[in-house]
Scaffold this active site. Structure first.
Site, PDB file in Angstrom:
ATOM      1  N   ARG A  11     -14.315   5.602  18.217  1.00  0.00           N
ATOM      2  CA  ARG A  11     -14.540   4.964  17.158  1.00  0.00           C
ATOM      3  C   ARG A  11     -15.441   4.444  16.903  1.00  0.00           C
ATOM      4  O   ARG A  11     -16.197   4.297  17.541  1.00  0.00           O
ATOM      5  CB  ARG A  11     -13.126   3.731  17.421  1.00  0.00           C
ATOM      6  CG  ARG A  11     -12.731   2.892  16.306  1.00  0.00           C
ATOM      7  CD  ARG A  11     -11.923   2.232  16.048  1.00  0.00           C
ATOM      8  NE  ARG A  11     -11.886   1.480  15.506  1.00  0.00           N
ATOM      9  CZ  ARG A  11     -10.691   0.775  14.790  1.00  0.00           C
ATOM     10  NH1 ARG A  11     -10.809  -0.474  16.370  1.00  0.00           N
ATOM     11  NH2 ARG A  11     -10.464  -0.506  14.297  1.00  0.00           N
ATOM     12  N   HIS A  12     -15.706   4.263  15.105  1.00  0.00           N
ATOM     13  CA  HIS A  12     -16.589   3.308  15.132  1.00  0.00           C
ATOM     14  C   HIS A  12     -16.808   1.917  15.723  1.00  0.00           C
ATOM     15  O   HIS A  12     -15.672   1.712  15.897  1.00  0.00           O
ATOM     16  CB  HIS A  12     -17.066   3.377  13.538  1.00  0.00           C
ATOM     17  CG  HIS A  12     -15.664   3.018  12.439  1.00  0.00           C
ATOM     18  ND1 HIS A  12     -15.416   1.573  12.852  1.00  0.00           N
ATOM     19  CD2 HIS A  12     -14.903   3.418  12.460  1.00  0.00           C
ATOM     20  CE1 HIS A  12     -13.735   1.753  12.282  1.00  0.00           C
ATOM     21  NE2 HIS A  12     -14.013   2.854  11.608  1.00  0.00           N
ATOM     22  N   ARG A  15     -15.847  -3.839  11.873  1.00  0.00           N
ATOM     23  CA  ARG A  15     -16.505  -2.943  10.508  1.00  0.00           C
ATOM     24  C   ARG A  15     -15.995  -5.085   9.845  1.00  0.00           C
ATOM     25  O   ARG A  15     -14.998  -5.016  10.010  1.00  0.00           O
ATOM     26  CB  ARG A  15     -15.968  -1.893   9.886  1.00  0.00           C
ATOM     27  CG  ARG A  15     -14.710  -2.299  10.038  1.00  0.00           C
ATOM     28  CD  ARG A  15     -14.106  -0.661   9.073  1.00  0.00           C
ATOM     29  NE  ARG A  15     -12.759  -0.627   9.794  1.00  0.00           N
ATOM     30  CZ  ARG A  15     -11.101  -1.064   9.862  1.00  0.00           C
ATOM     31  NH1 ARG A  15     -11.878  -2.463   9.265  1.00  0.00           N
ATOM     32  NH2 ARG A  15      -9.743  -1.404  10.068  1.00  0.00           N
ATOM     33  N   ARG A  79     -18.949   4.063   8.404  1.00  0.00           N
ATOM     34  CA  ARG A  79     -19.348   3.371   9.146  1.00  0.00           C
ATOM     35  C   ARG A  79     -19.053   4.317  10.636  1.00  0.00           C
ATOM     36  O   ARG A  79     -19.736   4.153  11.549  1.00  0.00           O
ATOM     37  CB  ARG A  79     -17.870   2.633   9.201  1.00  0.00           C
ATOM     38  CG  ARG A  79     -17.168   3.534   9.251  1.00  0.00           C
ATOM     39  CD  ARG A  79     -15.897   2.106   8.793  1.00  0.00           C
ATOM     40  NE  ARG A  79     -14.207   3.160   8.545  1.00  0.00           N
ATOM     41  CZ  ARG A  79     -14.367   2.364   6.845  1.00  0.00           C
ATOM     42  NH1 ARG A  79     -14.890   2.436   6.259  1.00  0.00           N
ATOM     43  NH2 ARG A  79     -13.028   3.902   6.144  1.00  0.00           N
ATOM     44  N   ASP A 259     -10.646   4.889  14.699  1.00  0.00           N
ATOM     45  CA  ASP A 259      -8.930   4.866  15.303  1.00  0.00           C
ATOM     46  C   ASP A 259      -8.137   5.945  15.850  1.00  0.00           C
ATOM     47  O   ASP A 259      -7.212   6.423  16.716  1.00  0.00           O
ATOM     48  CB  ASP A 259      -8.313   3.060  15.065  1.00  0.00           C
ATOM     49  CG  ASP A 259      -7.732   2.806  13.853  1.00  0.00           C
ATOM     50  OD1 ASP A 259      -7.571   2.184  13.543  1.00  0.00           O
ATOM     51  OD2 ASP A 259      -8.355   3.889  12.771  1.00  0.00           O
TER      52      ASP A 259
HETATM   53  C1  PT3 Z   1      -7.034   3.522   4.503  1.00  0.00           C
HETATM   54  C2  PT3 Z   1      -8.278   3.395   5.675  1.00  0.00           C
HETATM   55  C3  PT3 Z   1      -8.441   4.113   6.610  1.00  0.00           C
HETATM   56  N1  PT3 Z   1      -8.848   3.186   7.980  1.00  0.00           N
HETATM   57  C4  PT3 Z   1     -10.326   3.807   8.213  1.00  0.00           C
HETATM   58  O1  PT3 Z   1     -11.000   4.592   7.674  1.00  0.00           O
HETATM   59  C5  PT3 Z   1     -10.937   3.081   9.938  1.00  0.00           C
HETATM   60  O2  PT3 Z   1     -11.880   3.435   9.115  1.00  0.00           O
HETATM   61  C6  PT3 Z   1      -9.952   3.295  10.476  1.00  0.00           C
HETATM   62  O3  PT3 Z   1      -9.673   4.325  11.320  1.00  0.00           O
HETATM   63  C7  PT3 Z   1     -10.544   2.263  11.712  1.00  0.00           C
HETATM   64  O4  PT3 Z   1     -10.878   3.000  12.784  1.00  0.00           O
HETATM   65  O5  PT3 Z   1     -10.540   1.317  11.973  1.00  0.00           O
END
Ligand code: PT3
Length: 344
Positions: A11-12, A15, A79, A259
């Site tokens: 996972r990144h 953020r 990200r 995630d």
């Molecule tokens: C609609 C928003 C979706 N969320 C993301 O893309 C995030 O990167 C989320 O997946 C994460 O890993 O924080």
């Protein structure tokens, strides 16, 4: 036995929030890079993960970067692209002759991607599958789901009143938790209605949400339509790399996702621990060639940078799982014709 090939999915890093709720005192201008962007903490998390991978594989990966040795793919999101770049800076610091500037101990390393509209490997849940939508509808009528929602009914009411959100369903509550979590990680004072107890309950609801998306009801069928697609690619790679080929120089496949990507993959392996994967959490596949010529797969999950990654056991197999057993056991989560299975 000898290490032959590694695949990592992470996972990144940390953020800024994806969005703010209407009454949020911190709107997009409160964030230096705006919404959804990797923070410097997130860059440090991935640089550290890259250094961890360097030390774990110091006798496996070449000291210096080689395009034949590693392939990196990310979703086409700032990200995740930036997380992969920060990770690679930790994994492949240039040696002296690789430095293209005497004052810069960094070299560019390619991170491949595809447009989000074409992404079918690293972004889940994909919303192109009517059968999956039907499974999610069924899930929302299961006792577990109904019970969870009624348990948190007052919390959902509170969130609705305090955030100014019109319709609060579970999805909107998850995003409020996410926003509050990001703000707390960046020392932004939470509104007084956000007590530790409220945060704890919101976190539990968020974790339940991850369980719901890929499990709780007909998990294996959901996996065949979602994370099984990624598992299939990883499994095909493992099989290919198990066959000795002196011309094959690839040693590491690095995948940069979200995630939900980590959750989808782990749910397809039936090893998801039910908790939202933390920032820079990393699922590791290691392929070994045994002395007798056979191959085996070991998995690890690093979800805490202060701890060694813990071994992950594929249900029905040993920790060092013979490749043919790994293929046989995971088959149930992989569809032969996903488009067909998606049709109602
Ligand atoms: C609609 C928003 C979706 N969320 C993301 O893309 C995030 O990167 C989320 O997946 C994460 O890993 O924080």
């Amino acid at each position: 036995r000898k290490l032959a090939y590694v695949s990592v999915l992470f996972r990144h890093g940390d953020r800024s929030p994806i969005k703010a709720y209407p009454t949020d005192p911190y709107q997009e201008s409160a964030w230096p890079q705006g919404f959804g962007q990797l923070s410097q903490e997130g860059m440090r998390q991935h640089y550290e993960l890259g250094q961890f991978l360097r030390s774990r594989y110091k006798n496996f990966l070449n000291e210096s970067y080689s395009p034949h040795e590693v392939f990196v793919r990310s979703t086409d999101v700032d990200r995740t692209l930036m997380s992969a770049a920060a990770n690679l800076a930790g994994l492949y610091p240039p040696n002296s002759q690789q430095m293209f500037r005497p004052d810069l101990k960094w070299q560019p390393i390619p991170v491949h991607t595809v447009p989000l509209s074409e992404e079918r490997l690293l972004s889940f849940p994909l919303d192109d599958c009517p059968r999956y939508k039907q499974l999610m509808n069924e899930t929302e009528h299961t006792p577990e789901f109904i019970n969870a929602i009624s348990t948190y009914q007052d919390l959902i009411e509170l969130v609705k009143n305090k955030t100014g959100l019109k319709n609060t369903n579970v999805e909107t509550v998850w995003s409020v938790y996410d926003t509050l979590f990001c703000e707390s990680r960046h020392n932004m004072t939470a509104p007084d209605w956000v007590t530790p107890d409220v945060m704890e309950k919101l976190k539990n609801l968020k974790d339940f949400g991850f369980q719901v998306i890929f499990g709780v009801h007909k998990q294996q069928e959901k996996s065949r339509l979602q994370g099984g697609m990624l598992l299939n690619e990883i499994v095909k790679n493992l099989s290919k790399m198990a066959t000795p080929d002196p011309t094959q120089q690839l040693k590491l496949l690095m995948l940069s996702g979200h995630d939900t990507t980590v959750t989808a993959l782990q749910a397809s392996l039936n090893v998801f621990n039910g908790i939202q994967p933390p920032y820079a959490s990393c699922h590791i596949f290691e392929l070994y060639r045994e002395d007798n010529g056979s191959a085996s797969v070991s998995m690890f999950y690093r979800n805490d940078s202060n701890m060694e990654p813990y071994p992950i056991q594929l249900p029905g197999c040993s920790l060092n799982c013979p490749l043919e057993d790994f293929l046989e056991i995971t088959k149930g989560s992989i569809s032969d014709d996903r488009d067909k299975e998606c049709q109602l």
